[in-house]
Design an enzyme around this catalytic site. Structure first.
Site, PDB file in Angstrom:
ATOM      1  N   ASN A 139      42.433  17.500  52.949  1.00 25.05           N
ATOM      2  CA  ASN A 139      41.629  18.724  53.112  1.00 25.05           C
ATOM      3  C   ASN A 139      42.156  19.631  54.222  1.00 25.05           C
ATOM      4  O   ASN A 139      42.237  20.846  54.060  1.00 25.05           O
ATOM      5  CB  ASN A 139      40.156  18.368  53.354  1.00 25.05           C
ATOM      6  CG  ASN A 139      39.568  17.601  52.184  1.00 25.05           C
ATOM      7  OD1 ASN A 139      40.229  17.481  51.145  1.00 25.05           O
ATOM      8  ND2 ASN A 139      38.379  17.089  52.336  1.00 25.05           N
ATOM      9  N   THR A 184      42.308  68.442  41.015  1.00 30.75           N
ATOM     10  CA  THR A 184      41.081  67.647  41.050  1.00 30.75           C
ATOM     11  C   THR A 184      40.632  67.651  39.599  1.00 30.75           C
ATOM     12  O   THR A 184      40.836  68.641  38.889  1.00 30.75           O
ATOM     13  CB  THR A 184      39.984  68.269  41.946  1.00 30.75           C
ATOM     14  OG1 THR A 184      39.612  69.528  41.404  1.00 30.75           O
ATOM     15  CG2 THR A 184      40.458  68.470  43.375  1.00 30.75           C
ATOM     16  N   HIS A 185      40.048  66.525  39.158  1.00 28.69           N
ATOM     17  CA  HIS A 185      39.668  66.357  37.746  1.00 28.69           C
ATOM     18  C   HIS A 185      40.877  66.577  36.826  1.00 28.69           C
ATOM     19  O   HIS A 185      40.706  66.972  35.681  1.00 28.69           O
ATOM     20  CB  HIS A 185      38.542  67.318  37.341  1.00 28.69           C
ATOM     21  CG  HIS A 185      37.417  67.377  38.321  1.00 28.69           C
ATOM     22  ND1 HIS A 185      36.335  66.536  38.267  1.00 28.69           N
ATOM     23  CD2 HIS A 185      37.220  68.156  39.418  1.00 28.69           C
ATOM     24  CE1 HIS A 185      35.508  66.793  39.270  1.00 28.69           C
ATOM     25  NE2 HIS A 185      36.028  67.769  39.990  1.00 28.69           N
ATOM     26  N   SER A 306      62.455  52.526  23.492  1.00 25.36           N
ATOM     27  CA  SER A 306      61.535  51.991  22.493  1.00 25.36           C
ATOM     28  C   SER A 306      62.348  51.170  21.507  1.00 25.36           C
ATOM     29  O   SER A 306      63.548  51.410  21.325  1.00 25.36           O
ATOM     30  CB  SER A 306      60.867  53.161  21.769  1.00 25.36           C
ATOM     31  OG  SER A 306      60.482  52.789  20.469  1.00 25.36           O
ATOM     32  N   LYS A 312      63.026  57.727  23.035  1.00 24.59           N
ATOM     33  CA  LYS A 312      62.054  57.345  24.055  1.00 24.59           C
ATOM     34  C   LYS A 312      62.659  56.820  25.343  1.00 24.59           C
ATOM     35  O   LYS A 312      63.676  56.132  25.357  1.00 24.59           O
ATOM     36  CB  LYS A 312      61.125  56.258  23.499  1.00 24.59           C
ATOM     37  CG  LYS A 312      60.181  56.778  22.487  1.00 24.59           C
ATOM     38  CD  LYS A 312      59.028  57.518  23.129  1.00 24.59           C
ATOM     39  CE  LYS A 312      57.786  56.702  22.913  1.00 24.59           C
ATOM     40  NZ  LYS A 312      56.733  57.038  23.794  1.00 24.59           N
ATOM     41  N   ASN A 314      60.540  55.131  28.303  1.00 27.47           N
ATOM     42  CA  ASN A 314      59.174  54.800  28.699  1.00 27.47           C
ATOM     43  C   ASN A 314      59.096  54.291  30.151  1.00 27.47           C
ATOM     44  O   ASN A 314      59.948  53.506  30.573  1.00 27.47           O
ATOM     45  CB  ASN A 314      58.604  53.713  27.773  1.00 27.47           C
ATOM     46  CG  ASN A 314      58.506  54.201  26.338  1.00 27.47           C
ATOM     47  OD1 ASN A 314      58.266  55.389  26.100  1.00 27.47           O
ATOM     48  ND2 ASN A 314      58.715  53.304  25.400  1.00 27.47           N
ATOM     49  N   GLU A 319      54.023  51.382  34.563  1.00 24.27           N
ATOM     50  CA  GLU A 319      52.824  50.964  33.825  1.00 24.27           C
ATOM     51  C   GLU A 319      52.426  49.546  34.227  1.00 24.27           C
ATOM     52  O   GLU A 319      51.252  49.212  34.326  1.00 24.27           O
ATOM     53  CB  GLU A 319      53.079  51.043  32.317  1.00 24.27           C
ATOM     54  CG  GLU A 319      53.104  52.480  31.814  1.00 24.27           C
ATOM     55  CD  GLU A 319      53.714  52.634  30.416  1.00 24.27           C
ATOM     56  OE1 GLU A 319      53.707  53.742  29.901  1.00 24.27           O
ATOM     57  OE2 GLU A 319      54.219  51.630  29.860  1.00 24.27           O
ATOM     58  N   TYR A 346      34.739  20.352  51.753  1.00 19.56           N
ATOM     59  CA  TYR A 346      35.726  20.543  50.693  1.00 19.56           C
ATOM     60  C   TYR A 346      35.173  20.165  49.324  1.00 19.56           C
ATOM     61  O   TYR A 346      34.481  19.148  49.185  1.00 19.56           O
ATOM     62  CB  TYR A 346      36.982  19.701  50.999  1.00 19.56           C
ATOM     63  CG  TYR A 346      38.019  19.844  49.908  1.00 19.56           C
ATOM     64  CD1 TYR A 346      38.924  20.890  49.929  1.00 19.56           C
ATOM     65  CD2 TYR A 346      38.024  18.966  48.819  1.00 19.56           C
ATOM     66  CE1 TYR A 346      39.835  21.057  48.898  1.00 19.56           C
ATOM     67  CE2 TYR A 346      38.926  19.133  47.788  1.00 19.56           C
ATOM     68  CZ  TYR A 346      39.833  20.176  47.833  1.00 19.56           C
ATOM     69  OH  TYR A 346      40.715  20.348  46.822  1.00 19.56           O
ATOM     70  N   GLN A 351      40.806  24.002  44.707  1.00 20.22           N
ATOM     71  CA  GLN A 351      42.182  23.948  44.196  1.00 20.22           C
ATOM     72  C   GLN A 351      42.461  25.144  43.283  1.00 20.22           C
ATOM     73  O   GLN A 351      43.582  25.638  43.220  1.00 20.22           O
ATOM     74  CB  GLN A 351      42.383  22.635  43.442  1.00 20.22           C
ATOM     75  CG  GLN A 351      43.745  22.479  42.808  1.00 20.22           C
ATOM     76  CD  GLN A 351      44.004  21.054  42.349  1.00 20.22           C
ATOM     77  OE1 GLN A 351      44.055  20.153  43.157  1.00 20.22           O
ATOM     78  NE2 GLN A 351      44.159  20.856  41.051  1.00 20.22           N
ATOM     79  N   LYS A 354      44.155  28.615  44.342  1.00 15.71           N
ATOM     80  CA  LYS A 354      45.575  28.779  44.692  1.00 15.71           C
ATOM     81  C   LYS A 354      46.351  29.655  43.704  1.00 15.71           C
ATOM     82  O   LYS A 354      47.040  30.588  44.119  1.00 15.71           O
ATOM     83  CB  LYS A 354      46.246  27.406  44.826  1.00 15.71           C
ATOM     84  CG  LYS A 354      45.776  26.620  46.056  1.00 15.71           C
ATOM     85  CD  LYS A 354      46.570  25.352  46.251  1.00 15.71           C
ATOM     86  CE  LYS A 354      46.335  24.377  45.141  1.00 15.71           C
ATOM     87  NZ  LYS A 354      46.990  23.071  45.358  1.00 15.71           N
TER      88      LYS A 354
HETATM   89  N1  ARG Z   1      45.139  19.577  45.562  1.00 10.17           N
HETATM   90  C1  ARG Z   1      43.988  19.782  46.394  1.00 10.17           C
HETATM   91  C2  ARG Z   1      43.764  21.302  46.588  1.00 10.17           C
HETATM   92  O1  ARG Z   1      44.641  22.063  46.245  1.00 10.17           O
HETATM   93  C3  ARG Z   1      44.213  19.152  47.731  1.00 10.17           C
HETATM   94  C4  ARG Z   1      43.020  18.639  48.432  1.00 10.17           C
HETATM   95  C5  ARG Z   1      42.415  17.492  47.715  1.00 10.17           C
HETATM   96  N2  ARG Z   1      41.348  16.916  48.490  1.00 10.17           N
HETATM   97  C6  ARG Z   1      40.419  16.099  48.009  1.00 10.17           C
HETATM   98  N3  ARG Z   1      39.535  15.679  48.829  1.00 10.17           N
HETATM   99  N4  ARG Z   1      40.418  15.741  46.752  1.00 10.17           N
HETATM  100  O2  ARG Z   1      42.747  21.755  47.038  1.00 10.17           O
END
Ligand code: ARG
Length: 522
Positions: A139, A184-185, A306, A312, A314, A319, A346, A351, A354
């Site tokens: 953690n 504007t607009h 294109s 074209k 583009n 975009e 935790y 997880q 991420k």
């Molecule tokens: N892979 C977990 C994460 O990205 C790591 C921490 C896991 N901790 C636990 N007490 N299961 O958050």
């Protein structure tokens, strides 16, 4: 995720309780789920796939190795492990790092934390490997790795913002006198100069830079040593890992350090706001490159043909800046949503924050780069820009303000000029084309005065001579550009400090590792 194509049904679809074989206990480094000592069975296969961090946890792998090195060095320095054990662990950690960089690892285990412990245990044996997690938990470990990675990403993003700001200032400098309609607009509003437009984005990006800088202060605190939630009874030295990893201070409360993800929310939020700014600029450039506007041409290197229409060209890259801004908004929602219902402490839900953050970080860096490249390769049709200001009665407000100078109350001037515009609008003519008779019958004001104002009011004079601070005036353009360059220099020197803090910490870490690991082991 495993599927059912081979005919074997995933275990969660099988009837009855999920059966998994009891793991064979051949050493704690060898079993798959190395943390499962207290449980009766191996993790179910489907659950194993489900629980895995995606993409080998590559988003934080090297940062986790870095955090682990600092942890090992601290354990040795605090006399918790022997020098020999520390040297062994550090040598294997360097090897893991090399293997990550050359891309030769395959995920084995739930996440990079398990991988690292398992790898070290397999290499050095249970006795030595079994000590690496002393005084830390996954953690505090994962929070540390995420912060190290985000610190790096923030620094790169800040630098790229500054490169883009530099290009914007240079291009503004080249276009202080380029007359352009301001909208504007999406309707003609006032006549302006192109430098004003580019300097507007210098302002926006400077705020983006400052937002990242401010968030960096809160990001740069060390969670390592917080344990799972409440700290540890092992006599660890948190100050040492804080210094080794160049964090500005310890993240003091262990419960907050392991359960909060504010730094991820803040990072994605800063990035999303910046992406929205880039997206607005991208949209302008897309519009300006259309045949209808024809204000600019985007370099071939940043445009796509294109698959069917030979003519074209583009603006796909711009975009995608717009598109990826939408993704960033989704990522922000996702990161916040994961956290909102969590009980403090935790939870594995975390997880899931991420991936959204890595996507945002990569997109933000890419978007900044392509926006800079676009501005380097931009062809500006100045003639076309000024030409456009001739239509659309864009000088109406300037004319009304001239009447104010003659003592006419603004609202009256506004109505009188409005009446003049009404005459020409339906006939597709311009104000300057009005005859004296037309002026006389449309307004109650003196025809000669109006004629004089119409003759004097040019796009150039209007844009260059506006009096208010922050306007399109020539004086203000010089001032913006000068100030922009000064601010840029200041921001660059701040970044040099920030970058050198990381580099120094890394070098010092390398030197200290050399002291611990004997020559023949390297
Ligand atoms: N892979 C977990 C994460 O990205 C790591 C921490 C896991 N901790 C636990 N007490 N299961 O958050």
């Amino acid at each position: 995720m495993r599927n059912d194509l081979t005919g074997t049904r995933p275990s969660f679809l099988r009837e009855g309780p999920v059966e998994s074989p009891r793991h064979e206990y051949i050493g704690w480094g060898v079993i798959h789920g190395m943390y499962r000592g207290g449980l009766g069975s191996e993790l179910d296969d489907v659950a194993k796939d489900f629980v895995k961090a995606r993409d080998l946890d590559l988003g934080i792998f090297t940062y986790d190795v870095m955090g682990t090195k600092a942890h090992v060095m601290m354990l040795y320095n605090s006399n918790i492990i022997s020098r020999k054990d520390a040297a062994g662990m550090l040598t294997v950690l360097e090897e893991v790092e090399e293997r990550i960089l050359e891309g030769s690892i395959t995920q084995d285990g739930e996440d990079c934390h398990e991988f690292i412990e398992k790898y070290i245990t397999q290499r050095l044996g249970d006795e030595v490997g079994g000590k690496i997690q002393t005084g830390r938990s996954r953690n505090d470990q994962v929070a540390t790795a995420i912060k190290l990675r985000l610190r790096h990403d923030t620094t790169i993003i800040q630098m790229r913002i500054l490169y883009l700001i530099k290009r914007l200032i240079d291009i503004a400098d080249e276009n202080k006198e380029t007359i352009v309609p301001l909208y504007t607009h999406l309707q003609h509003a006032q006549v302006g100069v192109l430098s004003h437009y580019f300097m507007a984005f210098v302002d926006a990006l400077t705020r983006d830079f400052e937002r990242f800088q401010d968030m960096y202060k809160r990001l740069n605190t060390n969670p390592l040593g917080s344990g799972p939630a409440g700290g540890t009874n092992i006599p660890i030295n948190r100050s040492m890992t804080t210094k080794t990893l160049a964090f500005s201070r310890m993240h003091m409360n262990s419960l907050d350090a392991t359960s909060n993800r504010d730094y991820m929310s803040e990072f994605v939020s800063c990035a999303a706001i910046m992406m929205v700014n880039l997206s607005r600029m991208a949209e302008d450039l897309v519009l300006w490159s259309s045949s209808e506007f024809s204000f600019i041409e985007i370099t071939d290197r940043l445009a796509s043909p294109s698959s069917i229409m030979p003519q074209k060209k583009n603006p796909d890259i711009l975009e995608l800046v717009r598109g990826k801004a939408a993704t960033a908004l989704g990522c922000l929602t996702s990161v916040l949503a994961v956290q909102k219902g969590l009980a403090t402490g935790y939870g594995r839900d975390l997880q899931e924050t991420k991936d959204a953050v890595w996507v945002t970080a990569d997109d933000a860096q890419g978007a900044l780069q392509v926006m800079s490249s676009t501005l380097y390769g931009l062809k500006i049709d100045k003639r076309r820009m000024v030409e456009t200001t001739k239509a659309g009665h864009i000088l109406a407000l300037d004319i009304a303000e001239k009447l104010v100078e003659e003592g006419v109350p603004f609202r009256k001037a506004h109505m009188e000029v409005g009446a003049l515009v009404a005459v020409v609008r339906s006939q597709d003519r311009e104000l300057i084309d009005l005859t004296d008779e037309e002026i006389g019958s449309a307004t109650t004001l003196d025809t000669k005065t109006i004629r004089n104002i119409l003759n004097q009011c040019t796009a150039q004079k209007s844009a260059y001579e506006r009096r208010s601070m922050g306007s399109t005036s020539a004086r203000e353009q010089y001032r913006f550009i000068e100030k922009g360059r000064k601010d840029l220099e200041h921001m660059l020197s701040q970044m040099e400090k920030q970058k050198s803090q990381h580099a120094t910490a890394l070098n010092e870490m390398r030197e200290k590792i050399k002291e611990i690991v004997p020559m023949d082991k390297r």
